[in-house]
Motif scaffolding. Structure first.
Motif, PDB file in Angstrom:
ATOM      1  N   THR B 434       0.887  -1.219   0.003  1.00 51.52           N
ATOM      2  CA  THR B 434       0.071   0.054   0.056  1.00 51.52           C
ATOM      3  C   THR B 434       0.782   1.183  -0.054  1.00 51.52           C
ATOM      4  O   THR B 434       0.594   2.210  -0.572  1.00 51.52           O
ATOM      5  N   THR B 435       1.886   1.377   0.614  1.00 54.02           N
ATOM      6  CA  THR B 435       2.670   2.556   0.982  1.00 54.02           C
ATOM      7  C   THR B 435       3.663   2.808  -0.369  1.00 54.02           C
ATOM      8  O   THR B 435       3.713   4.012  -0.475  1.00 54.02           O
ATOM      9  N   SER B 436       3.782   1.782  -1.222  1.00 56.78           N
ATOM     10  CA  SER B 436       4.546   2.189  -2.264  1.00 56.78           C
ATOM     11  C   SER B 436       4.006   2.266  -3.668  1.00 56.78           C
ATOM     12  O   SER B 436       4.559   2.842  -4.713  1.00 56.78           O
ATOM     13  N   GLY B 437       2.501   2.425  -3.406  1.00 53.98           N
ATOM     14  CA  GLY B 437       1.927   2.548  -4.710  1.00 53.98           C
ATOM     15  C   GLY B 437       1.485   1.519  -5.460  1.00 53.98           C
ATOM     16  O   GLY B 437       2.383   0.474  -5.670  1.00 53.98           O
ATOM     17  N   PRO B 438       0.535   1.872  -6.738  1.00 50.10           N
ATOM     18  CA  PRO B 438       0.206   0.548  -7.637  1.00 50.10           C
ATOM     19  C   PRO B 438       1.573   0.425  -8.322  1.00 50.10           C
ATOM     20  O   PRO B 438       2.155   1.375  -8.986  1.00 50.10           O
ATOM     21  N   PHE B 439       2.099  -0.809  -8.569  1.00 50.64           N
ATOM     22  CA  PHE B 439       3.250  -1.241  -9.371  1.00 50.64           C
ATOM     23  C   PHE B 439       4.274  -0.471  -9.076  1.00 50.64           C
ATOM     24  O   PHE B 439       5.281  -0.019  -9.911  1.00 50.64           O
ATOM     25  N   GLY B 440       4.392  -0.265  -7.731  1.00 46.00           N
ATOM     26  CA  GLY B 440       5.776   0.397  -7.044  1.00 46.00           C
ATOM     27  C   GLY B 440       5.895   1.848  -7.178  1.00 46.00           C
ATOM     28  O   GLY B 440       6.931   2.232  -6.836  1.00 46.00           O
ATOM     29  N   GLY B 441       4.659   2.648  -7.811  1.00 44.87           N
ATOM     30  CA  GLY B 441       4.939   4.172  -7.607  1.00 44.87           C
ATOM     31  C   GLY B 441       3.544   4.609  -7.797  1.00 44.87           C
ATOM     32  O   GLY B 441       2.610   3.970  -7.966  1.00 44.87           O
ATOM     33  N   TRP B 442       3.578   5.837  -7.545  1.00 44.68           N
ATOM     34  CA  TRP B 442       2.302   6.477  -7.757  1.00 44.68           C
ATOM     35  C   TRP B 442       1.914   7.176  -9.013  1.00 44.68           C
ATOM     36  O   TRP B 442       0.833   7.514  -9.361  1.00 44.68           O
ATOM     37  N   ALA B 443       2.810   7.113  -9.917  1.00 43.71           N
ATOM     38  CA  ALA B 443       2.813   7.555 -11.101  1.00 43.71           C
ATOM     39  C   ALA B 443       1.464   6.687 -11.726  1.00 43.71           C
ATOM     40  O   ALA B 443       0.893   7.428 -13.001  1.00 43.71           O
ATOM     41  N   MET B 444       1.317   5.536 -11.666  1.00 39.49           N
ATOM     42  CA  MET B 444       0.454   4.801 -12.452  1.00 39.49           C
ATOM     43  C   MET B 444      -1.212   5.403 -11.945  1.00 39.49           C
ATOM     44  O   MET B 444      -1.874   5.087 -12.836  1.00 39.49           O
ATOM     45  N   LEU B 445      -1.110   6.091 -10.985  1.00 38.24           N
ATOM     46  CA  LEU B 445      -2.515   6.482 -10.834  1.00 38.24           C
ATOM     47  C   LEU B 445      -2.894   7.690 -11.524  1.00 38.24           C
ATOM     48  O   LEU B 445      -3.811   8.026 -11.717  1.00 38.24           O
ATOM     49  N   VAL B 446      -1.764   8.137 -12.220  1.00 40.26           N
ATOM     50  CA  VAL B 446      -1.811   9.221 -13.180  1.00 40.26           C
ATOM     51  C   VAL B 446      -2.041   8.976 -14.484  1.00 40.26           C
ATOM     52  O   VAL B 446      -3.098   9.189 -15.491  1.00 40.26           O
ATOM     53  N   THR B 447      -1.233   8.053 -14.812  1.00 40.39           N
ATOM     54  CA  THR B 447      -0.933   7.695 -16.425  1.00 40.39           C
ATOM     55  C   THR B 447      -2.142   6.619 -16.669  1.00 40.39           C
ATOM     56  O   THR B 447      -2.579   6.956 -17.916  1.00 40.39           O
ATOM     57  N   ALA B 448      -2.510   5.727 -15.872  1.00 43.54           N
ATOM     58  CA  ALA B 448      -3.494   4.814 -16.283  1.00 43.54           C
ATOM     59  C   ALA B 448      -4.911   5.654 -16.473  1.00 43.54           C
ATOM     60  O   ALA B 448      -5.466   5.329 -17.572  1.00 43.54           O
ATOM     61  N   PRO B 449      -5.250   6.208 -15.473  1.00 44.80           N
ATOM     62  CA  PRO B 449      -6.614   6.789 -15.746  1.00 44.80           C
ATOM     63  C   PRO B 449      -6.944   7.663 -16.969  1.00 44.80           C
ATOM     64  O   PRO B 449      -7.569   7.825 -17.705  1.00 44.80           O
ATOM     65  N   LEU B 450      -5.441   8.494 -16.992  1.00 49.75           N
ATOM     66  CA  LEU B 450      -5.600   9.561 -18.024  1.00 49.75           C
ATOM     67  C   LEU B 450      -5.511   8.857 -19.337  1.00 49.75           C
ATOM     68  O   LEU B 450      -6.396   9.311 -20.414  1.00 49.75           O
ATOM     69  N   VAL B 451      -4.573   8.078 -19.610  1.00 47.86           N
ATOM     70  CA  VAL B 451      -4.297   7.419 -20.957  1.00 47.86           C
ATOM     71  C   VAL B 451      -5.576   6.659 -21.317  1.00 47.86           C
ATOM     72  O   VAL B 451      -5.986   6.324 -22.464  1.00 47.86           O
ATOM     73  N   VAL B 452      -6.058   5.821 -20.351  1.00 49.08           N
ATOM     74  CA  VAL B 452      -7.058   4.802 -20.708  1.00 49.08           C
ATOM     75  C   VAL B 452      -8.709   5.716 -21.164  1.00 49.08           C
ATOM     76  O   VAL B 452      -9.144   5.297 -21.818  1.00 49.08           O
ATOM     77  N   ALA B 453      -8.618   6.676 -20.280  1.00 46.22           N
ATOM     78  CA  ALA B 453      -9.920   7.645 -20.606  1.00 46.22           C
ATOM     79  C   ALA B 453      -9.885   8.231 -21.848  1.00 46.22           C
ATOM     80  O   ALA B 453     -10.624   8.114 -22.607  1.00 46.22           O
ATOM     81  N   GLY B 454      -8.455   8.498 -22.270  1.00 50.05           N
ATOM     82  CA  GLY B 454      -7.935   9.043 -23.710  1.00 50.05           C
ATOM     83  C   GLY B 454      -8.462   7.982 -24.929  1.00 50.05           C
ATOM     84  O   GLY B 454      -9.049   8.228 -25.665  1.00 50.05           O
ATOM     85  N   ALA B 455      -8.180   6.590 -24.654  1.00 53.95           N
ATOM     86  CA  ALA B 455      -8.688   5.466 -25.356  1.00 53.95           C
ATOM     87  C   ALA B 455     -10.096   5.389 -25.525  1.00 53.95           C
ATOM     88  O   ALA B 455     -10.708   5.395 -26.549  1.00 53.95           O
ATOM     89  N   GLY B 456     -10.668   5.882 -24.318  1.00 56.53           N
ATOM     90  CA  GLY B 456     -12.405   5.641 -24.445  1.00 56.53           C
ATOM     91  C   GLY B 456     -12.650   7.077 -25.295  1.00 56.53           C
ATOM     92  O   GLY B 456     -13.653   6.767 -26.131  1.00 56.53           O
ATOM     93  N   GLY B 457     -12.029   7.994 -25.390  1.00 55.42           N
ATOM     94  CA  GLY B 457     -12.166   9.321 -26.110  1.00 55.42           C
ATOM     95  C   GLY B 457     -12.122   9.086 -27.461  1.00 55.42           C
ATOM     96  O   GLY B 457     -12.969   9.290 -28.387  1.00 55.42           O
ATOM     97  N   LEU B 458     -10.825   8.248 -27.787  1.00 55.60           N
ATOM     98  CA  LEU B 458     -10.686   7.742 -29.148  1.00 55.60           C
ATOM     99  C   LEU B 458     -11.629   6.901 -29.760  1.00 55.60           C
ATOM    100  O   LEU B 458     -12.161   6.971 -30.953  1.00 55.60           O
TER     101      LEU B 458
END
Lengths: 187, 699
Positions: B434-458
């Motif tokens: 829990t303390t180290s974030g998903p996939f070892g860091g917190w960046a995934m919480l930004v990249t995955a929602p943003l980019v996957v939502a982008g895929a939805g938009g496309l």
């Protein structure tokens, strides 16, 4: 052997098993009234009548208590058999009028109404030859519309209290009242 | 009234003309599959825990011996370092495969228990509804006819339930499907009784019976499986001399594990109920397809709705009668493309990402497919997103009246990223990290929602293009297959690159580095796949676009502007460094694609996103091709010139697509020659910015 025949035989076996215990404690008048109401108003349930009667005799509350299965692939509608409610109404009236049952609702009906209802109920037995000495009631004035409504309300309240859907309770109560007062099968 | 309003909001016009129930995929069914996959992957996590408990020490020893056996030295060349790393992976492969097998064993155990319960639970329900009696031959015939009329093959057996049974339902056990009717049905008019039978047989034909009971079976099988590592830890505490039960179970891990497991079970139950309610609408609608809905409407009108609390609504198996009547009255299929559905699918998909890694990554170690081991999770989640959400988006767009009217509201687009973020946070397989974030860091919480939502938009943009160009309102079965494939490509790619960029951001602590390296050098697998996928999607977008000449003009002018900027503007790139010069070419190509994107978005708003998919890759390839003329053997470097700028453009498109899809749609710009002119205006600052900052972008 045709499939229809197989199903018929199986159904008969099951229904016989279901109706095996002979009722002892339900007033014959109530049974008779119920049968007349079912014949007149819910004839499709006649085939099941004996089995329903047996189950009601064994566990009246159990028969009125719906199975809450929460089936996941169900339809979400509530479709009850009506004969059990007719039985509940008839036994309620029969016991209440014979003063076997202390019930404020029955007591709330005027003495005159109670007497006329009791005689109507007894007359059904008379017509079946079980009490030939009972006075005939054909010439007796029937209940007024308001009195009938009063009886219907009492039965409706009773059935609602036993878990019936209000619309079902009203419908059954009307059928029971009409059949009792007309002396004939039919709604 | 509130119910009616809600229902009307939820309903999109999807009539029999544009959505044949026989061919249109059911998002509800896909969500069942997604739910089952998530539950089964929880079994893989349990297997992984058991592996660490019983085989962890031997795995650690084997890994250490592989490392010490191949010590790297400072004098190693890059080739030697790479070879040693490969040897180390080969050395670790047997123990990694064992880990994968044990993790898979957890899933298999869950499947076996789930399948057993899939038989027992309906049998128990069937028994509770009894004693049952077979219905007459006439009822069996009606059921058979109903199934045939819906294109089904398996005819259920109709039986009467006990006298106290009130609700018709369907079960399957021992390979037989049984429709259990309450005896009270005999009092109904024949048409209403038939409506009940058709409703139930619709569930049979739609495959709901199996899916529902499989989901229930796996759900009930999960708690004992989840308890396994707890029990084995407690037993270990009892048996071991050096540890006690309280020491074993007193670790904070178990508290976190319990909380995540509880959340998974609760969410799975609520989602399952929500899908059940959706399926009721579908069953109502499909059961009256091509016939009068009056008997079913009369039946549903018999009972007034009782007021329910929010929790009762959340946990009810069926929608309210008012809601059902509203949907039935409109004769439309609900689109399942709202915020809540997007969030649900996103949540479940995110949960499959990391859990699938417990099997895929160790399973592929040391095999020829090892380079694609990171793709396993995104591929699984991407396919599930495609069938569970992508097809729902397309259904909503294709059913919009008038065509091309925005059928997707913002909530639908934002639900997916919200669900993905939540799924990444509460995922069971993250217990202990829990303390180290998903996939070892917190960046995934930004990249995955943003980019996957982008895929939805496309996806919505492509659907909108197709909606305006298709010649028939009917969507054929093969078309739905194509739609599923396109969506799978979009969502898999988005999840894959979001994972890569998140890793890079965590490693470098730089978003720019993560974007540039992720897009332009995110592994050979990503580069080739992304380039091919973008070309394919662009070809589809060209095929479905109107005003292609105008788009070609935009692409050519933008490419010319970017090329001119690349050659005429000063840059800090070392002219003697061929690698940096090549990167400058690629950046110019990306600038051209970005210029196109900005142009069509500025001109058309959200409606321009589909056209951007057509023209931006074209301008990028054209600009990259111009750069090839510097080489004596252009074909020798052609592939690299395609597989560098296009993946970065793909990442750019995915990153901005959500924002673009939320823009207001604008009317076509007149006169038409204004758009190509604007393209040059928009490209100029992009290429200037790149030329000014190129020193920070190349390596």
């Amino acid at each position: 052997m045709p499939a229809a025949l197989v199903i018929e035989i199986r159904n008969n076996v099951i229904l016989r098993r279901l109706s095996a215990p002979v009722l002892a404690s339900i007033d014959p008048e109530a049974v008779d009234l119920t049968r007349a109401v079912v014949e007149g108003c819910y004839p499709a349930e006649l085939d099941l009548f004996d089995a329903i009667l047996a189950q009601f005799e064994a566990d009246p509350d159990g028969l009125l208590e719906p199975d809450r299965l929460r089936a996941p692939v169900g339809m979400g509608v509530d479709i009850a058999l009506l004969a059990p409610y007719v039985l509940a109404a008839a036994t309620f009236l029969s016991a209440g009028l014979a003063e076997k049952l202390a019930d404020n609702a029955i007591d709330s009906l005027g003495q005159s109404i109670r007497d006329r209802l009791a005689r109507r109920l007894a007359a059904r037995r008379g017509r079946r030859g079980e009490a030939a000495s009972e006075p005939t009631v054909e010439s007796e004035p029937a209940l007024t519309v308001a009195e009938m409504d009063e009886v219907t309300v009492v039965i409706t309240v009773h059935l609602s209290g036993r878990g019936a859907d209000p619309a079902v309770a009203r419908n059954v109560a009307e059928c029971v009242t009409k059949t009792l007062l007309s002396g004939k099968s039919g709604c | 009234m509130r119910d009616q309003d809600t229902a009307v909001r939820e309903v999109r016009v999807l009539t029999a003309t544009d959505s044949d129930p026989a061919t249109a995929p059911s998002p509800g069914r896909a969500r069942y599959v997604l739910l089952v996959v998530v539950l089964l992957l929880a079994g893989a996590f349990v297997g992984n825990l058991l592996h660490d408990q019983f085989l962890g020490a031997s795995w650690r020893d084997a890994a250490q011996s592989c490392v010490t056996g191949m010590d790297q030295s400072a004098s190693d060349s890059p080739e030697q370092t790479l070879a040693k790393a490969e040897q180390r992976l080969q050395c670790q492969a047997p123990t990694e495969h064992r880990r994968a097998m044990v993790a898979l064993g957890g899933t298999v155990l869950l499947i076996v228990l789930g399948l057993i319960l899939m038989q027992l639970l309906p049998y128990r329900l069937f028994r509770r509804a009894g004693p049952v009696r077979p219905a007459s031959v006439e009822w069996q015939r009606r059921a058979k006819e109903a199934v045939r009329s819906m294109g089904g093959r398996m005819t259920p057996v109709v039986v009467w339930g006990s006298f106290t049974l009130r609700e018709p339902f369907t079960v399957r056990y021992l390979r037989r499907i049984r429709v259990v009717l309450p005896p009270g049905v005999v009092n109904l008019p024949e048409a209403q009784a038939n409506a009940i039978l058709r409703h139930e047989t619709t569930h049979v034909v739609a495959g709901d019976v199996n899916l529902v009971w499989l989901t229930r079976g796996v759900w009930w099988a999960l708690p004992p499986v989840l308890l396994l590592p707890v029990v084995t830890s407690a037993v270990e505490g009892v048996l071991a001399d050096s540890k006690t039960v309280s020491q074993m179970l007193g670790q904070p891990f178990w508290l976190e594990y319990a909380a995540r497991a509880g959340a998974l079970l609760l969410l799975a139950a609520l989602i399952s109920l929500s899908v059940l309610r959706s399926r009721e609408h579908e069953a109502d609608l499909r059961s009256v397809h091509g016939m009068s809905a009056a008997p079913l409407q009369a039946l549903l009108s018999r009972w007034p709705d009782q007021s329910m609390s929010r929790w009762q609504r959340l946990t009810s198996i069926h929608p309210s009668f008012t809601h059902r009547l509203t949907v039935l009255g409109s004769r439309d299929l609900i689109t399942h493309a709202r915020f809540i559905e997007g969030a649900t699918v996103g949540l479940l998909a995110a949960m499959t990402l990391q859990a699938s890694g417990f099997v895929v990554i160790p399973g592929l170690t040391g095999t020829p497919l090892a380079a694609y081991s990171l793709l396993g999770g995104p591929l699984l989640a991407g396919i599930l997103l495609a069938i569970g959400w992508g097809t729902a988006l397309w259904r909503a767009v294709l059913s919009a009246r008038p065509a091309n009217h925005p059928a997707i509201n913002r909530g639908a687009l934002l639900g997916l990223p919200a669900g993905i973020a939540l799924g990444l946070l509460i995922d069971l397989s993250r217990a202990g990290t829990t303390t180290s974030g998903p996939f070892g860091g917190w960046a995934m919480l930004v990249t995955a929602p943003l980019v996957v939502a982008g895929a939805g938009g496309l996806s919505v943009a492509l659907a909108s293009l197709w909606a305006t160009r298709r010649t028939t309102a009917h969507t054929a079965r093969w078309s739905w297959l194509l739609i599923a494939v396109v969506n799978a490509v979009l969502f898999t790619g988005a999840l894959w690159i979001s994972q890569v960029t998140a890793h890079l951001q965590t490693l470098s602590d730089s978003w720019l580095y993560a974007y540039v390296i992720g897009g332009m050098s995110g592994g050979e697998g990503w580069l080739r796949s992304a380039a091919v996928a973008l070309i394919g999607i662009s070809a589809l977008a060209w095929g479905w676009s109107s005003q292609r000449l105008s788009l070609i003009a935009i692409g050519v002018l933008v490419s010319a502007a970017a090329t001119a900027g690349r050659w005429l503007l000063p840059s800090t790139v070392d002219p003697a460094n061929p690698g940096q010069l090549a990167q400058l070419d690629w950046w110019a190509a990306v600038a051209a694609g970005t210029g196109c994107l900005l142009t069509v978005l500025a001109v058309r708003g959200a409606a321009g996103l589909g056209q951007a998919l057509a023209v931006a890759p074209f301008a990028t390839v054209l600009t990259a091709a111009v750069g090839l003329f510097r080489y004596t053997d252009p074909w020798g470097v052609a592939e690299i010139y395609l597989t560098r700028p296009l993946p970065l453009l793909a990442l750019t498109l995915l990153a901005v697509a959500l924002l673009a899809a939320l823009l207001p749609t604008r009317a076509r710009l007149e006169p038409r020659w204004l758009s190509p002119l604007l393209a040059v205006v928009f490209t100029a600052p992009v290429i200037m910015l790149i030329m000014l900052t190129i020193g920070a972008l190349v390596w």
